[in-house]
Design a protein around this motif. Structure first.
Motif, PDB file in Angstrom:
ATOM      1  N   PRO A 323      53.134  -3.441  31.793  1.00 48.40           N
ATOM      2  CA  PRO A 323      53.051  -2.035  32.227  1.00 48.40           C
ATOM      3  C   PRO A 323      51.672  -1.413  32.055  1.00 48.40           C
ATOM      4  O   PRO A 323      51.186  -0.708  32.951  1.00 48.40           O
ATOM      5  CB  PRO A 323      54.097  -1.341  31.353  1.00 48.40           C
ATOM      6  N   PHE A 324      51.012  -1.672  30.927  1.00 45.67           N
ATOM      7  CA  PHE A 324      49.738  -1.021  30.635  1.00 45.67           C
ATOM      8  C   PHE A 324      48.566  -1.997  30.693  1.00 45.67           C
ATOM      9  O   PHE A 324      47.481  -1.704  30.190  1.00 45.67           O
ATOM     10  CB  PHE A 324      49.808  -0.340  29.262  1.00 45.67           C
ATOM     11  N   GLY A 325      48.763  -3.146  31.332  1.00 45.85           N
ATOM     12  CA  GLY A 325      47.691  -4.122  31.428  1.00 45.85           C
ATOM     13  C   GLY A 325      47.236  -4.574  30.060  1.00 45.85           C
ATOM     14  O   GLY A 325      48.056  -4.970  29.221  1.00 45.85           O
ATOM     15  N   ASP A 326      45.940  -4.482  29.818  1.00 41.23           N
ATOM     16  CA  ASP A 326      45.397  -4.839  28.512  1.00 41.23           C
ATOM     17  C   ASP A 326      45.486  -3.682  27.521  1.00 41.23           C
ATOM     18  O   ASP A 326      45.038  -3.814  26.383  1.00 41.23           O
ATOM     19  CB  ASP A 326      43.921  -5.265  28.650  1.00 41.23           C
ATOM     20  N   GLY A 327      46.050  -2.569  27.952  1.00 41.67           N
ATOM     21  CA  GLY A 327      46.137  -1.389  27.096  1.00 41.67           C
ATOM     22  C   GLY A 327      47.452  -1.304  26.356  1.00 41.67           C
ATOM     23  O   GLY A 327      48.202  -2.275  26.234  1.00 41.67           O
ATOM     24  N   THR A 328      47.764  -0.105  25.893  1.00 39.34           N
ATOM     25  CA  THR A 328      48.943   0.148  25.065  1.00 39.34           C
ATOM     26  C   THR A 328      49.679   1.377  25.578  1.00 39.34           C
ATOM     27  O   THR A 328      49.108   2.196  26.314  1.00 39.34           O
ATOM     28  CB  THR A 328      48.526   0.390  23.602  1.00 39.34           C
ATOM     29  N   PRO A 329      50.947   1.549  25.189  1.00 37.14           N
ATOM     30  CA  PRO A 329      51.684   2.755  25.597  1.00 37.14           C
ATOM     31  C   PRO A 329      51.070   3.999  24.960  1.00 37.14           C
ATOM     32  O   PRO A 329      50.459   3.932  23.887  1.00 37.14           O
ATOM     33  CB  PRO A 329      53.100   2.510  25.062  1.00 37.14           C
ATOM     34  N   PRO A 330      51.258   5.148  25.604  1.00 35.02           N
ATOM     35  CA  PRO A 330      50.812   6.400  24.969  1.00 35.02           C
ATOM     36  C   PRO A 330      51.677   6.739  23.781  1.00 35.02           C
ATOM     37  O   PRO A 330      52.805   6.240  23.646  1.00 35.02           O
ATOM     38  CB  PRO A 330      50.977   7.439  26.087  1.00 35.02           C
ATOM     39  N   ASP A 331      51.161   7.589  22.891  1.00 37.89           N
ATOM     40  CA  ASP A 331      51.930   8.052  21.750  1.00 37.89           C
ATOM     41  C   ASP A 331      53.034   8.988  22.218  1.00 37.89           C
ATOM     42  O   ASP A 331      53.157   9.288  23.411  1.00 37.89           O
ATOM     43  CB  ASP A 331      51.018   8.769  20.754  1.00 37.89           C
ATOM     44  N   ARG A 332      53.802   9.484  21.277  1.00 39.17           N
ATOM     45  CA  ARG A 332      54.887  10.407  21.613  1.00 39.17           C
ATOM     46  C   ARG A 332      54.335  11.662  22.272  1.00 39.17           C
ATOM     47  O   ARG A 332      53.156  11.995  22.146  1.00 39.17           O
ATOM     48  CB  ARG A 332      55.663  10.780  20.350  1.00 39.17           C
ATOM     49  N   VAL A 333      55.209  12.385  22.960  1.00 35.52           N
ATOM     50  CA  VAL A 333      54.816  13.609  23.647  1.00 35.52           C
ATOM     51  C   VAL A 333      54.289  14.620  22.629  1.00 35.52           C
ATOM     52  O   VAL A 333      54.924  14.851  21.590  1.00 35.52           O
ATOM     53  CB  VAL A 333      56.011  14.209  24.407  1.00 35.52           C
TER      54      VAL A 333
END
Length: 351
Positions: A323-333
């Motif tokens: 989903p985020f490629g080489d990145g990471t999910p965003p933090d909580r809202v």
């Protein structure tokens, strides 16, 4: 006791919907905020405020992008009331009916600060310069591309590349078809002034959706193996499809929930951090059914559809992809930006 619906003001364009062929206006204010400031507006943390409506699919693109890229601290967010009056987007959700940062009651005030007695429509998304109170841009097509490519110095660690340079030609090609036939196509159908106009637009919508179903049958995302700008632009229409476009805009050959590939794809994105946690179905339904008085003069908002399916398993992870490629999910809202429980999926929309 039922509340009477307000009579539209004589200059309320919403009351004229469905009486003449629909044509989307170009963005009048197309300045860009760039890393080098070549348009006079340099990227700068805290300088600008993004004004959106959670009801609007064009604005929702910017909300999703901002969240995925982690720009919450750099670019503050103003959320307009989904119900407009004849002066368009207003800040009646905020204490005192004023945006707490800009100090204005209506977004039109920022437009007029930029261009005195501005005669055009007031649209979201809009980016406003906080110090001057002036509108910088309402170019919904360019805002998200610039967030992805010009604001990189302020992206969160692990932010995904939503517009990767090697894939841009393919992304642009996919987005062009999605814009013409789906993003804008549902409006052409919904606001059609005649049968032939409606027939052509509705056929375009479902022809493109069928092509997208074929494309997504064996790949998780539209372009490449991770989420890109193309997925964001398609998602913001799909997430509104059964709630408003199927009934209100008469795009009713079938529901999204009756299209297996697209329904699974949309649920996959909805359940991905940064997508579903920005969606407010209550705002969406209230805006479309109550504001578009030209095609829904009673202002009645339907109870359905059942939205509980958005949280059911989609099994799209079996197609692979990251989903985020080489990145990471965003933090909580961030606090204050959560969607109220009334706007989340439940047995009935709006409950």
């Amino acid at each position: 006791m039922p509340q009477p619906q307000p009579t539209p003001a004589p200059d309320d364009a919403n009351a004229l919907l469905g009486r003449k062929p629909f044509k989307r206006s170009k963005s009048h204010f197309a300045d860009r905020i760039t890393a080098d400031g070549r348009y006079g507006w340099p990227v700068e943390s805290g300088r600008y405020r993004l004004v959106v409506s959670r009801a609007c699919p064009w604005a929702s693109r910017a909300v999703v992008s901002r969240r995925l890229l982690g720009l919450e601290d750099a670019l503050s967010l103003a959320i307009a009331d989904p119900i407009q009056d004849h002066r368009s987007w207003r800040f009646t959700l905020d204490p005192g009916g004023r945006d707490p940062v800009l100090g204005i009651r209506y977004l039109s005030e920022a437009y007029n600060a930029r261009e005195k007695d501005y005669p055009g429509g007031v649209s979201v998304p809009a980016v406003v310069d906080v110090a001057s109170g002036q509108l910088v841009t309402n170019d919904y097509q360019q805002i998200t591309l610039d967030l992805a490519t010009e604001w990189t110095a302020l992206h969160r660690p692990g932010a995904p590349d939503l517009y990767p340079e090697p894939l841009r030609a393919e992304i642009d090609e996919v987005m062009a078809g999605v814009y013409r036939d789906v993003n804008n196509g549902v409006y052409r159908a919904g606001f059609a002034a005649g049968q032939d106009e409606y027939d052509a637009a509705c056929r375009d919508v479902f022809r493109r959706l069928d092509l997208l179903s074929e494309r997504l049958a064996d790949r998780r995302y539209l372009v490449g193996d991770s989420i890109t700008e193309a997925d964001i632009r398609l998602f913001t229409t799909l997430v509104r499809f059964d709630a408003v476009y199927h009934g209100h805009f008469k795009c009713n050959r079938n529901k999204l929930a009756e299209a297996p590939v697209l329904w699974s794809y949309a649920r996959d994105l909805y359940q991905t951090p940064g997508f579903g946690d920005t969606v407010d179905f209550q705002h969406i339904k209230q805006h479309y059914y109550r504001v578009h008085s030209g095609i829904n003069p009673t202002g009645i908002v339907p109870l359905g559809p059942d939205l509980g399916g958005w949280l059911t398993p989609h099994h799209r992870e079996q197609l692979g992809g990251r989903p985020f490629g080489d990145g990471t999910p965003p933090d909580r809202v961030p606090p204050g930006e959560e969607v109220p429980a009334s706007g989340r999926p439940g047995p009935w929309a709006g409950e």
